[in-house]
Structure formats: structure tokens, C-alpha cells
Design a protein around this motif. Structure first.
Motif, PDB file in Angstrom:
ATOM      1  N   GLY A  10     -14.327   8.751  32.449  1.00 14.46           N
ATOM      2  CA  GLY A  10     -14.619   7.483  31.771  1.00 14.46           C
ATOM      3  C   GLY A  10     -15.474   6.510  32.560  1.00 14.46           C
ATOM      4  N   SER A  11     -16.080   6.956  33.672  1.00  9.91           N
ATOM      5  CA  SER A  11     -16.818   5.972  34.484  1.00  9.91           C
ATOM      6  C   SER A  11     -18.178   5.614  33.884  1.00  9.91           C
ATOM      7  CB  SER A  11     -16.968   6.450  35.934  1.00  9.91           C
ATOM      8  OG  SER A  11     -17.722   7.622  35.976  1.00  9.91           O
ATOM      9  N   ILE A  12     -18.647   6.373  32.891  1.00  7.25           N
ATOM     10  CA  ILE A  12     -19.884   5.982  32.193  1.00  7.25           C
ATOM     11  C   ILE A  12     -19.447   5.339  30.875  1.00  7.25           C
ATOM     12  CG2 ILE A  12     -22.193   6.742  31.518  1.00  7.25           C
ATOM     13  CD1 ILE A  12     -21.518   7.843  34.252  1.00  7.25           C
ATOM     14  N   ASN A  13     -19.504   4.034  30.828  1.00  5.71           N
ATOM     15  CA  ASN A  13     -18.979   3.313  29.657  1.00  5.71           C
ATOM     16  C   ASN A  13     -19.840   2.086  29.392  1.00  5.71           C
ATOM     17  OD1 ASN A  13     -18.075   1.203  31.457  1.00  5.71           O
ATOM     18  ND2 ASN A  13     -16.424   2.606  32.061  1.00  5.71           N
ATOM     19  N   SER A  14     -19.467   1.290  28.380  1.00  4.94           N
ATOM     20  CA  SER A  14     -20.340   0.164  28.002  1.00  4.94           C
ATOM     21  C   SER A  14     -20.451  -0.882  29.109  1.00  4.94           C
ATOM     22  CB  SER A  14     -19.847  -0.465  26.703  1.00  4.94           C
ATOM     23  OG  SER A  14     -18.492  -0.792  26.849  1.00  4.94           O
ATOM     24  N   ILE A  61     -26.631   1.120  35.486  1.00  7.30           N
ATOM     25  CA  ILE A  61     -26.964   2.392  36.164  1.00  7.30           C
ATOM     26  C   ILE A  61     -28.467   2.482  36.402  1.00  7.30           C
ATOM     27  CG2 ILE A  61     -26.927   4.931  35.970  1.00  7.30           C
ATOM     28  CD1 ILE A  61     -24.282   4.665  34.453  1.00  7.30           C
ATOM     29  N   GLN A  62     -28.841   2.681  37.654  1.00  7.75           N
ATOM     30  CA  GLN A  62     -30.270   2.739  38.009  1.00  7.75           C
ATOM     31  C   GLN A  62     -30.735   4.170  38.237  1.00  7.75           C
ATOM     32  OE1 GLN A  62     -31.974  -0.278  40.076  1.00  7.75           O
ATOM     33  NE2 GLN A  62     -30.130  -1.465  40.476  1.00  7.75           N
ATOM     34  N   ALA A  63     -29.803   5.061  38.506  1.00  9.57           N
ATOM     35  CA  ALA A  63     -30.174   6.460  38.762  1.00  9.57           C
ATOM     36  C   ALA A  63     -30.776   7.065  37.497  1.00  9.57           C
ATOM     37  CB  ALA A  63     -28.932   7.244  39.175  1.00  9.57           C
ATOM     38  N   TYR A  64     -31.661   8.047  37.673  1.00 12.28           N
ATOM     39  CA  TYR A  64     -32.240   8.698  36.485  1.00 12.28           C
ATOM     40  C   TYR A  64     -31.572  10.046  36.196  1.00 12.28           C
ATOM     41  CZ  TYR A  64     -35.046  10.710  40.264  1.00 12.28           C
ATOM     42  OH  TYR A  64     -35.443  11.305  41.436  1.00 12.28           O
ATOM     43  N   GLN A  98     -16.585  12.425  31.927  1.00  9.01           N
ATOM     44  CA  GLN A  98     -17.291  11.285  32.544  1.00  9.01           C
ATOM     45  C   GLN A  98     -17.699  10.230  31.528  1.00  9.01           C
ATOM     46  OE1 GLN A  98     -20.561  12.940  34.927  1.00  9.01           O
ATOM     47  NE2 GLN A  98     -19.134  14.415  35.771  1.00  9.01           N
ATOM     48  N   LEU A  99     -18.059  10.680  30.311  1.00  6.72           N
ATOM     49  CA  LEU A  99     -18.488   9.722  29.285  1.00  6.72           C
ATOM     50  C   LEU A  99     -17.260   9.118  28.628  1.00  6.72           C
ATOM     51  CD1 LEU A  99     -21.384  11.700  27.545  1.00  6.72           C
ATOM     52  CD2 LEU A  99     -21.405  10.382  29.669  1.00  6.72           C
ATOM     53  N   PHE A 100     -17.228   7.803  28.480  1.00  6.52           N
ATOM     54  CA  PHE A 100     -16.071   7.142  27.874  1.00  6.52           C
ATOM     55  C   PHE A 100     -15.819   7.727  26.480  1.00  6.52           C
ATOM     56  CE2 PHE A 100     -14.165   3.774  25.302  1.00  6.52           C
ATOM     57  CZ  PHE A 100     -12.994   3.596  26.024  1.00  6.52           C
ATOM     58  N   ASP A 101     -16.893   7.917  25.736  1.00  5.86           N
ATOM     59  CA  ASP A 101     -16.778   8.666  24.475  1.00  5.86           C
ATOM     60  C   ASP A 101     -18.130   9.320  24.202  1.00  5.86           C
ATOM     61  OD1 ASP A 101     -18.461   6.815  23.182  1.00  5.86           O
ATOM     62  OD2 ASP A 101     -16.769   5.563  22.627  1.00  5.86           O
TER      63      ASP A 101
END
Ligand code: NAD
Length: 345
Positions: free
Chosen positions: A241-245, A251-254, A263-266
Motif C-alpha cells: 500500500g505504499s503507492i497511494n493517493s 514520487i520523482q522516480a521514473y 504495493q499499489l493501494f488499489d
């Protein structure tokens, strides 16, 4: 609490609950699919605020294991065990003994290994009660800690992602921000350092960050800021869940490439990443190294050459995902899901 109306229920083949009042052991074992072989996936020992939350975790993680194992091309289905950490004081050995008995009752439809919160000693305790356990340190075909193999696969996946995104071979000079320096994250940091990458790290455990600074010349940042670093790659290696709104706009990384499951919240976050031009390496595609190693142990005859070949396939799997995503303008997480569903059909 209902199973069938749970948002993560996906026609799982079986969902089991066990409790043992004397050791305070309470768990869910979710068998998502045995189409490719016995369901396998690690056991998580974690503090949950409710039974519902634990069940949801077991349902979601077991489905991801089916997808991971199918895409990795290993003869295992998808399952997950989730033990609710008791609030009261408990005897760890008694609790894992009761859990081992619970696994045995599932009769081989589920084979466990380690996940967050479970130690090699806990695995030995489970092993005393059931044959349906892998990732062991000792015994016939024992494959040991899967984490270094997971880190190996992630490193190879990062190489593929960098090649695809910016046309560069190797990770020398690339900056990677690692969230979480546990079993996988620390090993990954070592591998990245060895190939000349620069490291930015964070962990709740200050001992680990200090060690990474001393050993790999890593820059330490706070756990709140790790996702927002000026890095080429953001690598989530802690919890899901660390990638969330909240984190997405910073996030600056490409490239996002890490070990954490979910990893994706949803699912909708995948589309936002695509629109932001961030190449997301779907978690269960890139973090399959550990379960590949476990699969070799389960076969009864550990074979490092087979393991190496399967881990290397993570590169071609990711390449296929990236290319299909670009062609169809579909987020990489959705492309990987449909590839896995096709295999499980
Ligand atoms: P671990 O428990 O050894 O390490 C997790 C680390 O993350 C710990 O050091 C912890 O202090 C740190 N952490 C927790 N919250 C944090 C936060 N908010 N910010 C920074 N650090 C934080 O676990 P692991 O075995 O290294 O696994 C890491 C992740 O990878 C988990 O999500 C796991 O499910 C997944 N995974 C692991 C394997 C494997 O082989 N071990 C395989 C596939 C997936």
C-alpha cells in the motif's frame, strides 16, 4: 464477517479458519487456486485490528500468489496463511505448534513458507507438526531463506526496467531509494552497491539504516520522505500500500521496482502511474525469486540451475508486460493480471 461478500473474495477454492484457545493461535488459510499445483505462499504473522482485516489480507495475498506462481512458470497454486498476533502475552513455540497442526489439517492443499513476522525458528516449529512446509534451513532439499533469491530477481528486474525505460545496460550510477531494509531490502542494497548503484534508504529500524550507511555509503532519509527522493528507482521493500493517493504526487522516480506485496493501494493507482510516466514493475512479477527457490525445495530435489533459469525469466516476463502495456496503453498491473488470469483459465 462474510467471506463471499468480501471485496477480495475471488471464488477461492477454500478458506479455512482455525483457533487454539490454549496458545491463543487464530489464523486464516486461504487457498485461491490449485490449478497449477498445491497452493503455496508464505505465512504472515501480524497485528490485525479485526478478523475481517486478517481475512481480507489472506484472500488478497493468496490470489496474488496464484498470479505470481503462474507467471513464474512454477508448478504451484496460490495460497496464504495469516496468523493474528495475540494482544495478550503468548508462548511463541506453542502458537506456531498449533499453527503447524492447522496446516496439517488442510491436508497438503496448502504448503507454507516464511513471510513477514515469521522466523526460521518458527518454521522449524511448524515443521515438527506437518510435512507441508518449505523454505527450511535443514533437511532433505532444504532451500533456506528465500529472501536472497527474491532480491536477486528484483535486481534483474530493475536491469530490465532501466534498459526498457532509458535504454541503459546495467545499474551502475543509477540511484535507488529503498523503503525497508529487512531480509530482502538489505540483501538488495548489497547487490545494488556491488554493481555501482547509489543508495538512499529508510527503515523504522535505525540499526539497519546505520549499517547500510557504513557498509554501502547509503544516504539515510526518514520513512515519511523515502518515496519522494530524487532517485531513478523507488523500491518498496516494506509493507503493501505504499503507492497511494498521498504518496503518488511526490514520487520523482521514473521506475518503481520492489519486493513488497500489494504495493499499489488499489488497482486504480496503476492508471495514475501510467499517466505520470512512471514504469511500474508489477510486484508479483518482480518479487517471484523467493517462491521459485521454495518451489525447487517442494519438488523434493533442490536444483540451483533450475532456480537460476526461472529467476532469469523475470526479465522476459517484465519485458512482455512493458511492451503489452505500451501497445495497449493499459497499466502494467492490469496487463500482468490479465496474463496471469489467462494462464489460470
Ligand atoms: P522483513 O520483515 O524482513 O523487512 C521489512 C522491513 O521493513 C523491516 O526492516 C521493517 O522495519 C521495515 N519497515 C516496516 N515499515 C516501514 C516503513 N513504513 N518505512 C520503512 N521501513 C519499514 O520483510 P522481508 O522478508 O524483507 O519482506 C519485505 C516485503 O517483501 C514484504 O512485503 C514481503 O511480503 C515481501 N516479499 C518478501 C519475500 C521474501 O523472500 N522474503 C518474497 C516476496 C515478497
Amino acid at each position: 464477517m462474510s467471506i463471499f461478500s468480501n471485496q477480495e473474495f475471488d471464488n477461492h477454492e477454500g478458506v479455512y479458519s482455525f483457533s487454539d484457545p490454549s496458545s491463543l493461535m487464530r489464523c486464516f488459510i486461504a487457498v485461491h487456486s490449485t490449478k497449477m499445483g498445491p497452493a503455496s505462499g508464505g505465512t504472515r504473522f501480524w497485528t490485525y485490528v479485526s478478523d475481517e482485516e486478517a481475512l481480507t489480507d489472506a484472500l488478497r495475498l493468496s490470489k496474488a500468489m496464484s498470479y505470481k506462481n503462474a507467471l513464474a512458470g512454477i508448478p504451484l497454486g496460490g495460497g496464504k496463511g495469516v496468523i493474528m498476533r495475540p494482544e495478550e502475552s503468548f508462548n511463541r513455540k506453542d502458537l506456531f505448534t498449533a499453527y503447524g497442526k492447522a496446516i496439517d489439517k488442510v491436508g497438503g492443499r496448502y504448503i507454507t513458507a516464511e513471510d513477514v513476522g515469521v522466523s526460521p525458528e518458527d518454521m522449524q516449529t511448524i515443521k515438527a507438526e506437518t510435512h507441508y512446509v518449505a523454505g527450511l534451513e535443514e533437511g532433505i532439499a532444504a532451500s533456506g531463506d528465500p529472501s536472497p533469491h527474491t532480491a536477486d530477481g528484483i535486481l534483474r528486474g530493475m536491469e530490465e526496467a532501466v534498459k526498457y525505460k532509458i535504454g541503459v545496460e546495467g545499474l551502475g550510477g543509477i540511484t535507488v531509494a529503498i523503503q525497508g531494509l529487512g531480509h530482502v531490502g538489505y540483501d538488495l542494497a548489497r547487490r545494488l552497491h556491488n554493481v555501482g548503484a547509489h543508495l538512499i534508504v529508510s527503515d523504522l529500524n535505525k540499526y539497519l539504516t546505520k549499517k547500510a550507511k557504513e557498509e554501502f555509503n547509503a544516504t539515510i532519509v526518514s520513512t515519511e520522505k523515502i518515496h519522494a527522493q530524487e532517485a531513478d528507482i523507488f523500491s518498496p521493500c516494506a509493507l503493501g500500500g505504499s503507492i497511494n493517493s498521498d504518496t503518488l504526487p511526490d514520487i520523482q522516480a521514473y521506475i518503481i521496482a520492489g519486493a513488497a506485496n500489494n504495493q499499489l493501494f488499489d488497482n486504480s493507482v496503476g492508471l495514475k502511474l501510467l499517466k505520470q510516466g512512471i514504469l511500474y514493475c508489477p510486484d508479483y512479477v518482480i518479487n517471484a525469486g523467493g517462491i521459485i527457490n521454495v518451489a525447487s525445495e517442494i519438488s523434493g530435489c533442490y536444483d540451483l540451475t533450475w532456480v537460476d533459469g526461472k529467476i532469469d525469466k523475470i526479465r522476459s516476463n517484465l519485458k512482455e508486460v512493458f511492451e503489452k502495456s505500451a501497445r495497449s496503453r493499459t497499466p502494467t498491473n492490469e496487463v500482468a493480471d490479465s496474463m496471469a488470469r489467462e494462464m489460470l483459465r
